[in-house]
Design a protein around this motif. Structure first.
Motif, PDB file in Angstrom:
ATOM      1  N   LEU A  20      97.751 -27.785  48.633  1.00 22.99           N
ATOM      2  CA  LEU A  20      97.273 -29.172  48.576  1.00 22.99           C
ATOM      3  C   LEU A  20      96.320 -29.416  47.419  1.00 22.99           C
ATOM      4  N   THR A  21      95.545 -28.404  47.055  1.00 19.10           N
ATOM      5  CA  THR A  21      94.536 -28.552  46.016  1.00 19.10           C
ATOM      6  C   THR A  21      94.295 -27.198  45.357  1.00 19.10           C
ATOM      7  N   ASP A  22      93.841 -27.231  44.124  1.00 19.12           N
ATOM      8  CA  ASP A  22      93.501 -25.975  43.450  1.00 19.12           C
ATOM      9  C   ASP A  22      91.991 -25.701  43.515  1.00 19.12           C
ATOM     10  N   ALA A  23      91.269 -26.514  44.277  1.00 18.07           N
ATOM     11  CA  ALA A  23      89.827 -26.305  44.439  1.00 18.07           C
ATOM     12  C   ALA A  23      89.586 -25.019  45.235  1.00 18.07           C
ATOM     13  N   PRO A  24      88.554 -24.279  44.883  1.00 20.36           N
ATOM     14  CA  PRO A  24      88.252 -23.078  45.666  1.00 20.36           C
ATOM     15  C   PRO A  24      87.754 -23.443  47.063  1.00 20.36           C
ATOM     16  N   PRO A  25      87.985 -22.578  48.050  1.00 24.32           N
ATOM     17  CA  PRO A  25      87.515 -22.853  49.408  1.00 24.32           C
ATOM     18  C   PRO A  25      86.000 -23.056  49.462  1.00 24.32           C
ATOM     19  N   GLY A  26      85.594 -24.009  50.273  1.00 23.16           N
ATOM     20  CA  GLY A  26      84.177 -24.214  50.532  1.00 23.16           C
ATOM     21  C   GLY A  26      83.432 -25.106  49.575  1.00 23.16           C
ATOM     22  N   VAL A  27      84.123 -25.799  48.675  1.00 23.95           N
ATOM     23  CA  VAL A  27      83.409 -26.633  47.706  1.00 23.95           C
ATOM     24  C   VAL A  27      83.149 -28.059  48.200  1.00 23.95           C
ATOM     25  N   GLY A  28      83.668 -28.407  49.379  1.00 25.14           N
ATOM     26  CA  GLY A  28      83.405 -29.740  49.926  1.00 25.14           C
ATOM     27  C   GLY A  28      81.940 -29.863  50.303  1.00 25.14           C
ATOM     28  N   ARG A  29      81.275 -30.865  49.798  1.00 26.49           N
ATOM     29  CA  ARG A  29      79.840 -31.035  50.037  1.00 26.49           C
ATOM     30  C   ARG A  29      79.526 -32.420  50.568  1.00 26.49           C
ATOM     31  N   ALA A  30      78.690 -32.424  51.593  1.00 27.78           N
ATOM     32  CA  ALA A  30      78.092 -33.651  52.123  1.00 27.78           C
ATOM     33  C   ALA A  30      79.122 -34.717  52.478  1.00 27.78           C
ATOM     34  N   THR A  31      80.127 -34.330  53.235  1.00 29.39           N
ATOM     35  CA  THR A  31      81.050 -35.306  53.795  1.00 29.39           C
ATOM     36  C   THR A  31      80.384 -35.849  55.052  1.00 29.39           C
ATOM     37  N   TYR A  32      80.241 -37.163  55.120  1.00 30.92           N
ATOM     38  CA  TYR A  32      79.474 -37.786  56.199  1.00 30.92           C
ATOM     39  C   TYR A  32      80.340 -38.129  57.403  1.00 30.92           C
ATOM     40  N   LEU A  33      79.799 -37.837  58.577  1.00 33.64           N
ATOM     41  CA  LEU A  33      80.321 -38.329  59.849  1.00 33.64           C
ATOM     42  C   LEU A  33      79.220 -39.193  60.452  1.00 33.64           C
ATOM     43  N   THR A  34      79.505 -40.461  60.694  1.00 32.84           N
ATOM     44  CA  THR A  34      78.491 -41.322  61.289  1.00 32.84           C
ATOM     45  C   THR A  34      78.672 -41.363  62.792  1.00 32.84           C
ATOM     46  N   VAL A  35      77.550 -41.398  63.486  1.00 33.47           N
ATOM     47  CA  VAL A  35      77.543 -41.420  64.950  1.00 33.47           C
ATOM     48  C   VAL A  35      76.531 -42.463  65.420  1.00 33.47           C
ATOM     49  N   THR A  36      76.749 -42.975  66.627  1.00 33.88           N
ATOM     50  CA  THR A  36      75.812 -43.965  67.160  1.00 33.88           C
ATOM     51  C   THR A  36      74.683 -43.322  67.956  1.00 33.88           C
ATOM     52  N   ASP A  37      74.794 -42.030  68.241  1.00 34.45           N
ATOM     53  CA  ASP A  37      73.748 -41.331  68.991  1.00 34.45           C
ATOM     54  C   ASP A  37      73.685 -39.898  68.454  1.00 34.45           C
ATOM     55  N   LEU A  38      72.784 -39.665  67.524  1.00 34.97           N
ATOM     56  CA  LEU A  38      72.698 -38.370  66.859  1.00 34.97           C
ATOM     57  C   LEU A  38      72.298 -37.259  67.814  1.00 34.97           C
ATOM     58  N   GLU A  39      71.400 -37.528  68.730  1.00 32.48           N
ATOM     59  CA  GLU A  39      71.016 -36.485  69.696  1.00 32.48           C
ATOM     60  C   GLU A  39      72.215 -36.058  70.541  1.00 32.48           C
ATOM     61  N   ALA A  40      73.008 -37.005  70.992  1.00 30.47           N
ATOM     62  CA  ALA A  40      74.189 -36.679  71.800  1.00 30.47           C
ATOM     63  C   ALA A  40      75.216 -35.915  70.976  1.00 30.47           C
TER      64      ALA A  40
END
Length: 147
Positions: free
Chosen positions: A60-80
């Motif tokens: 799928l890509t020629d990028a080396p493994p592990g180079v993905g940085r700071a992909t955000y997942l937003t949540v409505t309750d961070l503690e949960a």
């Protein structure tokens, strides 16, 4: 013209290990696991409630493994979210918030933003290859477990 982000591709060293991590530990839904040859495999996963998916695979890509940085997942309750991921075996950082938020210049304090302001509270985790994810609280809505 509208532009919709549909898929983010991450490079991983072991597709099966990453698939297990994202489905069993993080809770992503498996949409596709297509591998017509040993040289090509696409696995598409979608976080619950997200319109954007993640692809991992072979060819799928020629990028080396592990180079993905700071992909955000937003949540409505961070503690949960922190509790849920931790209970599933994900090593999630401590929660932190921007401080001072009124004139933020990169400083942090431990814990949630006391006012649960949008875009103020965060936690992080990494996948087995080191791709990093940021959990960010937006639109806080208390649930039954924290009332």
């Amino acid at each position: 013209m509208d532009y919709s982000l549909e898929v983010v591709t991450l490079s991983v060293s072991d597709v099966d290990q990453a698939l297990k991590f994202y489905t069993d530990k993080v809770g992503f839904n498996l949409d596709v696991d297509y591998h017509p040859t040993g040289a090509f495999r696409v696995v598409q996963l979608t976080p619950p409630g997200s319109a954007c998916s993640v692809q991992i695979g072979v060819g799928l890509t020629d990028a080396p493994p592990g180079v993905g940085r700071a992909t955000y997942l937003t949540v409505t309750d961070l503690e949960a979210a922190h509790r849920e991921l931790t209970e599933r075996g994900v090593d999630v950082s401590d929660i932190r918030h921007k401080a001072p938020i009124e004139d933020w210049r990169g400083g942090w304090q431990p814990g949630l933003d006391p006012a649960h302001r949008d875009y103020a509270s965060f936690a992080d985790f990494t996948d087995p290859d080191g791709n990093t994810w940021v959990l960010q609280e937006i639109g806080y809505r208390p649930n039954a477990s924290n009332r």
